[in-house]
Design an enzyme around this catalytic site. Sequence first.
Site, PDB file in Angstrom:
ATOM      1  N   ARG A  62       0.851  -1.203   0.000  1.00 34.29           N
ATOM      2  CA  ARG A  62       0.000   0.000   0.000  1.00 34.29           C
ATOM      3  C   ARG A  62       0.886   1.253   0.000  1.00 34.29           C
ATOM      4  O   ARG A  62       0.595   2.242  -0.670  1.00 34.29           O
ATOM      5  CB  ARG A  62      -0.930  -0.012   1.223  1.00 34.29           C
ATOM      6  CG  ARG A  62      -1.756   1.273   1.353  1.00 34.29           C
ATOM      7  CD  ARG A  62      -2.794   1.183   2.460  1.00 34.29           C
ATOM      8  NE  ARG A  62      -3.535   2.431   2.586  1.00 34.29           N
ATOM      9  CZ  ARG A  62      -4.522   2.625   3.454  1.00 34.29           C
ATOM     10  NH1 ARG A  62      -4.887   1.663   4.276  1.00 34.29           N
ATOM     11  NH2 ARG A  62      -5.166   3.783   3.514  1.00 34.29           N
ATOM     12  N   HIS A  93     -16.823   3.888  -4.207  1.00 36.44           N
ATOM     13  CA  HIS A  93     -15.975   5.046  -3.905  1.00 36.44           C
ATOM     14  C   HIS A  93     -16.170   6.141  -4.952  1.00 36.44           C
ATOM     15  O   HIS A  93     -15.232   6.876  -5.285  1.00 36.44           O
ATOM     16  CB  HIS A  93     -14.486   4.656  -3.791  1.00 36.44           C
ATOM     17  CG  HIS A  93     -14.178   3.843  -2.561  1.00 36.44           C
ATOM     18  ND1 HIS A  93     -12.906   3.438  -2.217  1.00 36.44           N
ATOM     19  CD2 HIS A  93     -14.985   3.353  -1.582  1.00 36.44           C
ATOM     20  CE1 HIS A  93     -12.944   2.736  -1.085  1.00 36.44           C
ATOM     21  NE2 HIS A  93     -14.202   2.666  -0.687  1.00 36.44           N
ATOM     22  N   TYR A 145     -14.878   9.982  -1.362  1.00 41.88           N
ATOM     23  CA  TYR A 145     -13.760   9.619  -2.260  1.00 41.88           C
ATOM     24  C   TYR A 145     -13.707  10.463  -3.528  1.00 41.88           C
ATOM     25  O   TYR A 145     -12.676  10.499  -4.205  1.00 41.88           O
ATOM     26  CB  TYR A 145     -13.824   8.127  -2.624  1.00 41.88           C
ATOM     27  CG  TYR A 145     -13.192   7.256  -1.562  1.00 41.88           C
ATOM     28  CD1 TYR A 145     -11.822   7.007  -1.565  1.00 41.88           C
ATOM     29  CD2 TYR A 145     -13.948   6.711  -0.542  1.00 41.88           C
ATOM     30  CE1 TYR A 145     -11.238   6.227  -0.584  1.00 41.88           C
ATOM     31  CE2 TYR A 145     -13.374   5.927   0.446  1.00 41.88           C
ATOM     32  CZ  TYR A 145     -12.012   5.686   0.425  1.00 41.88           C
ATOM     33  OH  TYR A 145     -11.428   4.925   1.400  1.00 41.88           O
ATOM     34  N   CYS A 187     -19.159  -2.126   0.530  1.00 40.49           N
ATOM     35  CA  CYS A 187     -18.209  -1.134   1.055  1.00 40.49           C
ATOM     36  C   CYS A 187     -18.820  -0.463   2.270  1.00 40.49           C
ATOM     37  O   CYS A 187     -20.028  -0.248   2.322  1.00 40.49           O
ATOM     38  CB  CYS A 187     -17.938  -0.095  -0.024  1.00 40.49           C
ATOM     39  SG  CYS A 187     -17.096   1.386   0.560  1.00 40.49           S
ATOM     40  N   ASP A 188     -17.968  -0.101   3.238  1.00 37.95           N
ATOM     41  CA  ASP A 188     -18.511   0.510   4.453  1.00 37.95           C
ATOM     42  C   ASP A 188     -18.502   2.030   4.428  1.00 37.95           C
ATOM     43  O   ASP A 188     -18.943   2.666   5.375  1.00 37.95           O
ATOM     44  CB  ASP A 188     -17.737   0.009   5.682  1.00 37.95           C
ATOM     45  CG  ASP A 188     -16.298   0.505   5.686  1.00 37.95           C
ATOM     46  OD1 ASP A 188     -15.872   1.182   4.734  1.00 37.95           O
ATOM     47  OD2 ASP A 188     -15.588   0.224   6.677  1.00 37.95           O
ATOM     48  N   ARG A 246      -0.694   7.765   4.104  1.00 38.35           N
ATOM     49  CA  ARG A 246      -1.703   7.101   4.955  1.00 38.35           C
ATOM     50  C   ARG A 246      -1.228   5.699   5.380  1.00 38.35           C
ATOM     51  O   ARG A 246      -1.470   5.285   6.506  1.00 38.35           O
ATOM     52  CB  ARG A 246      -3.029   7.026   4.187  1.00 38.35           C
ATOM     53  CG  ARG A 246      -4.155   6.304   4.920  1.00 38.35           C
ATOM     54  CD  ARG A 246      -4.651   7.031   6.159  1.00 38.35           C
ATOM     55  NE  ARG A 246      -5.570   6.212   6.917  1.00 38.35           N
ATOM     56  CZ  ARG A 246      -5.781   6.308   8.238  1.00 38.35           C
ATOM     57  NH1 ARG A 246      -5.163   7.226   8.958  1.00 38.35           N
ATOM     58  NH2 ARG A 246      -6.632   5.516   8.842  1.00 38.35           N
TER      59      ARG A 246
HETATM   60  P1  NAD Z   1      -4.242  -6.052   6.742  1.00 38.63           P
HETATM   61  O1  NAD Z   1      -3.012  -6.058   5.911  1.00 38.63           O
HETATM   62  O2  NAD Z   1      -4.146  -5.746   8.185  1.00 38.63           O
HETATM   63  O3  NAD Z   1      -4.955  -7.478   6.618  1.00 38.63           O
HETATM   64  C1  NAD Z   1      -5.053  -8.179   5.467  1.00 38.63           C
HETATM   65  C2  NAD Z   1      -4.663  -9.646   5.724  1.00 38.63           C
HETATM   66  O4  NAD Z   1      -4.833 -10.346   4.478  1.00 38.63           O
HETATM   67  C3  NAD Z   1      -3.205  -9.842   6.154  1.00 38.63           C
HETATM   68  O5  NAD Z   1      -3.143 -10.563   7.348  1.00 38.63           O
HETATM   69  C4  NAD Z   1      -2.592 -10.651   4.991  1.00 38.63           C
HETATM   70  O6  NAD Z   1      -1.618 -11.568   5.397  1.00 38.63           O
HETATM   71  C5  NAD Z   1      -3.813 -11.340   4.426  1.00 38.63           C
HETATM   72  N1  NAD Z   1      -3.682 -11.823   3.051  1.00 38.63           N
HETATM   73  C6  NAD Z   1      -3.070 -11.236   2.008  1.00 38.63           C
HETATM   74  N2  NAD Z   1      -3.174 -11.992   0.915  1.00 38.63           N
HETATM   75  C7  NAD Z   1      -3.873 -13.104   1.270  1.00 38.63           C
HETATM   76  C8  NAD Z   1      -4.296 -14.262   0.565  1.00 38.63           C
HETATM   77  N3  NAD Z   1      -4.036 -14.424  -0.728  1.00 38.63           N
HETATM   78  N4  NAD Z   1      -4.979 -15.205   1.247  1.00 38.63           N
HETATM   79  C9  NAD Z   1      -5.254 -15.061   2.552  1.00 38.63           C
HETATM   80  N5  NAD Z   1      -4.872 -13.965   3.264  1.00 38.63           N
HETATM   81  C10 NAD Z   1      -4.189 -13.004   2.627  1.00 38.63           C
HETATM   82  O7  NAD Z   1      -5.245  -5.050   6.019  1.00 38.63           O
HETATM   83  P2  NAD Z   1      -6.476  -4.237   6.584  1.00 38.63           P
HETATM   84  O8  NAD Z   1      -6.136  -2.797   6.600  1.00 38.63           O
HETATM   85  O9  NAD Z   1      -6.973  -4.842   7.813  1.00 38.63           O
HETATM   86  O10 NAD Z   1      -7.525  -4.382   5.414  1.00 38.63           O
HETATM   87  C11 NAD Z   1      -7.984  -5.607   4.940  1.00 38.63           C
HETATM   88  C12 NAD Z   1      -8.765  -5.416   3.672  1.00 38.63           C
HETATM   89  O11 NAD Z   1     -10.039  -4.857   3.937  1.00 38.63           O
HETATM   90  C13 NAD Z   1      -8.129  -4.470   2.666  1.00 38.63           C
HETATM   91  O12 NAD Z   1      -8.356  -4.950   1.370  1.00 38.63           O
HETATM   92  C14 NAD Z   1      -8.876  -3.194   2.888  1.00 38.63           C
HETATM   93  O13 NAD Z   1      -8.768  -2.345   1.774  1.00 38.63           O
HETATM   94  C15 NAD Z   1     -10.240  -3.754   3.081  1.00 38.63           C
HETATM   95  N6  NAD Z   1     -11.267  -2.877   3.645  1.00 38.63           N
HETATM   96  C16 NAD Z   1     -12.340  -2.645   2.886  1.00 38.63           C
HETATM   97  C17 NAD Z   1     -13.359  -1.861   3.327  1.00 38.63           C
HETATM   98  C18 NAD Z   1     -14.505  -1.584   2.406  1.00 38.63           C
HETATM   99  O14 NAD Z   1     -15.192  -0.616   2.565  1.00 38.63           O
HETATM  100  N7  NAD Z   1     -14.760  -2.388   1.378  1.00 38.63           N
HETATM  101  C19 NAD Z   1     -13.287  -1.305   4.603  1.00 38.63           C
HETATM  102  C20 NAD Z   1     -12.163  -1.557   5.383  1.00 38.63           C
HETATM  103  C21 NAD Z   1     -11.151  -2.358   4.888  1.00 38.63           C
HETATM  104  C1  G6P Z   2     -13.113   3.269   4.195  1.00 36.35           C
HETATM  105  C2  G6P Z   2     -13.326   2.653   2.849  1.00 36.35           C
HETATM  106  C3  G6P Z   2     -12.485   1.428   2.701  1.00 36.35           C
HETATM  107  C4  G6P Z   2     -11.032   1.743   2.937  1.00 36.35           C
HETATM  108  C5  G6P Z   2     -10.862   2.397   4.283  1.00 36.35           C
HETATM  109  C6  G6P Z   2      -9.451   2.920   4.382  1.00 36.35           C
HETATM  110  O1  G6P Z   2     -13.609   2.453   5.196  1.00 36.35           O
HETATM  111  O2  G6P Z   2     -14.650   2.330   2.593  1.00 36.35           O
HETATM  112  O3  G6P Z   2     -12.689   0.907   1.427  1.00 36.35           O
HETATM  113  O4  G6P Z   2     -10.249   0.587   2.898  1.00 36.35           O
HETATM  114  O5  G6P Z   2     -11.735   3.487   4.423  1.00 36.35           O
HETATM  115  O6  G6P Z   2      -9.192   3.247   5.677  1.00 36.35           O
HETATM  116  P1  G6P Z   2      -7.724   3.369   6.249  1.00 36.35           P
HETATM  117  O7  G6P Z   2      -7.995   3.726   7.658  1.00 36.35           O
HETATM  118  O8  G6P Z   2      -7.081   2.025   6.075  1.00 36.35           O
HETATM  119  O9  G6P Z   2      -7.062   4.431   5.452  1.00 36.35           O
HETATM  120 MN    MN Z   3     -14.763   1.041   0.706  1.00 33.60          MN
END
Ligand code: NAD
Ligand code: G6P
Ligand code: MN
Length: 441
Positions: free
Chosen positions: A93, A200, A264, A169-170, A284
Site C-alpha cells: 500500500r 468510492h 472519495y 463497502c462501508d 496514509r
Molecule cells: P491487513 O493487511 O491488516 O490485513 C489483510 C490480511 O490479508 C493480512 O493478514 C494478509 O496476510 C492477508 N492476506 C493477504 N493476501 C492473502 C491471501 N491471498 N490469502 C489469505 N490472506 C491473505 O489489512 P487491513 O487494513 O486490515 O484491510 C484488509 C482489507 O479490507 C483491505 O483490502 C482493505 O482495503 C479492506 N477494507 C475494505 C473496506 C470496504 O469498505 N470495502 C473497509 C475496510 C477495509
Molecule cells: C473506508 C473505505 C475502505 C477503505 C478504508 C481505508 O472504510 O470504505 O474501502 O479501505 O476506508 O481506511 P484506512 O484507515 O485504512 O485508510
Molecule cells: Mn470502501
Amino acid sequence: MKQFTITIAGGGSTFTPGIVLMLLDNQEKFPIKEIKFYDNDEARQATIAGATEVILQEKAPNIKLTATTDPETAFSNTDFVMAHIRTGKYAMREQDEKIPLKHGVVGQETCGPGGIAYGMRSIGDVLELVDYMDKYSPDAWFLNYSNPAAIVAEATRKLRPHSNILNICDMPIGIEELMADAIGLSSRKEMEVDYFGLNHFGWWTGIRDKAGNDLLPQIREHVSKYGYVTDNESLQHSDASWNSTFAKAKDVQALDPETVPNTYLKYYFYPDHEVAKSDASYTRANEVMDGREKFIFGECQKIIDSQTAKDSELHIDEHASYIVDLARAIAYNTKERMLLIVENNGAISNFDATAMVEVPCIVGSKGPEPLTQGEIPRFHKGLMEQQVTVEKLVVEAFEYGSYQKLWQALTVSKIVPSAKVAKDILDDLLEVNKPYWPELT
Ligand code: NAD
Ligand code: G6P
Ligand code: MN
C-alpha cells in the site's frame, strides 16, 4: 435456530478483532457455532487468533475457533466467507501511495494509479478464495470487502459469474452515520436512501425518514457548510487525515448542490489540492502502520501474554454490523435494503448494463435485487463512464496479461494528466509489483 460457521479470510487483518467482537455482540440475531480464520501469513494471523481464543473463552466459550493456512480446513463446511485480504500488505500500500506522488499524482489506496496497482494484486488472490469456497462449500456465500472493491467486483462479475458473491463497502455506512448525527437522528437506520454511482464514486439523491419525510434538504445544508463534520466527537475519526476528508466533502458537494457526495470523489475533483497537502515520505499507509496496526497487534499481544481481555482497549467495530445485516438477509431472507456493488443491468437506465454500480438493493436469500435509480445526469454519467472504463481495462489487463491495457487504464484515469506520466508511473509500479501481478506482455 441454526448456528452458522463463518470463515474470515484475511484472519490477520487489523479489522478482524473488531469484527469478531461485533459478531459476538450479535449472537441473538445471528448465532455462530464456529469461526475459522484463514490467512496466508501464519505468524500475523497467530497473534489475532491467539487473542481471539482468549476473548471467546471469556465471552462465548461455546464458539469454536480454528485458525489455519490450509484452504480445505478453512473453506469446508462453512456458510459465509467474509473476505478482507490485502495482497502485499501495508508495505505494498505504501508503494501504491508513494510512487504516483513521486510523479506529482495522487497516491491513494483505491483511487487512481494506486488503486489500479492494488487491483492487479487483489484480483488473482480474491478469485483463488472464491474457488476454494466453490470447491469446498459450494452453497456458501462470499461477502467481499477486500479492496479495491470496484475492480474486484468487476473481476468477480466477469471471471466468476456463477459464484455466490456480494461486494460491499462501508464508506456509505460511515457517512450515513455522520449524516444521521448531523440532523439529530439516533441511527442511520432511521433513514432510507437513494444513491447511485460506482464504488468510492457516488452520490445520494434521496434521503427520507421511515415515514417518508424528505431529509435531504437538511443534510444538504449541513454538508454545504461543514461537509460531514459534526460536533459529536465519538463519531469523528481520531486520525486527522479522515477529519480533513470529511470536511472536504463541502467542496465536493459544491459541484452538484442537489445531492450529497461520497467522500472519495475529492481525489477526482481536487487532485491538485490532495497532492499539495500530501507528504510523499509519510502517507496514509505509514499513518496506519504506526497507528491502527501497532495498536491492534499490541493489544492482541497483551491479551495473549495476560491470558485475559479484561483490560483490553480493543472495541467492537459497530459499523461493521452491516456485515451481520448482510449475512442475515441471505440466511433469513430479511429483504433488508442495503447499498451493494452489483451489475447495473438497467438499474441506472442510461448506463452500461454490464458496469458494476453501487445502488440500493433489497437483499434476500437469493441475493440482491437492485432498485431502479432511473436516468442519471450528464455530469455524473460522464465521470462514471470514464471511471468504469478504467476499472474494466484493469480487469482486461489482468485477464490477458496486457501491458497495453494497463497503460490505457492509467491514461483514462481522471487523476493522471498524460499518457507519458501514466507510462512513467506504470513502469515504476511494475517494478515493485513483479511478485504479485500476472506477467504482462
Ligand atoms: P491487513 O493487511 O491488516 O490485513 C489483510 C490480511 O490479508 C493480512 O493478514 C494478509 O496476510 C492477508 N492476506 C493477504 N493476501 C492473502 C491471501 N491471498 N490469502 C489469505 N490472506 C491473505 O489489512 P487491513 O487494513 O486490515 O484491510 C484488509 C482489507 O479490507 C483491505 O483490502 C482493505 O482495503 C479492506 N477494507 C475494505 C473496506 C470496504 O469498505 N470495502 C473497509 C475496510 C477495509
Ligand atoms: C473506508 C473505505 C475502505 C477503505 C478504508 C481505508 O472504510 O470504505 O474501502 O479501505 O476506508 O481506511 P484506512 O484507515 O485504512 O485508510
Ligand atoms: Mn470502501
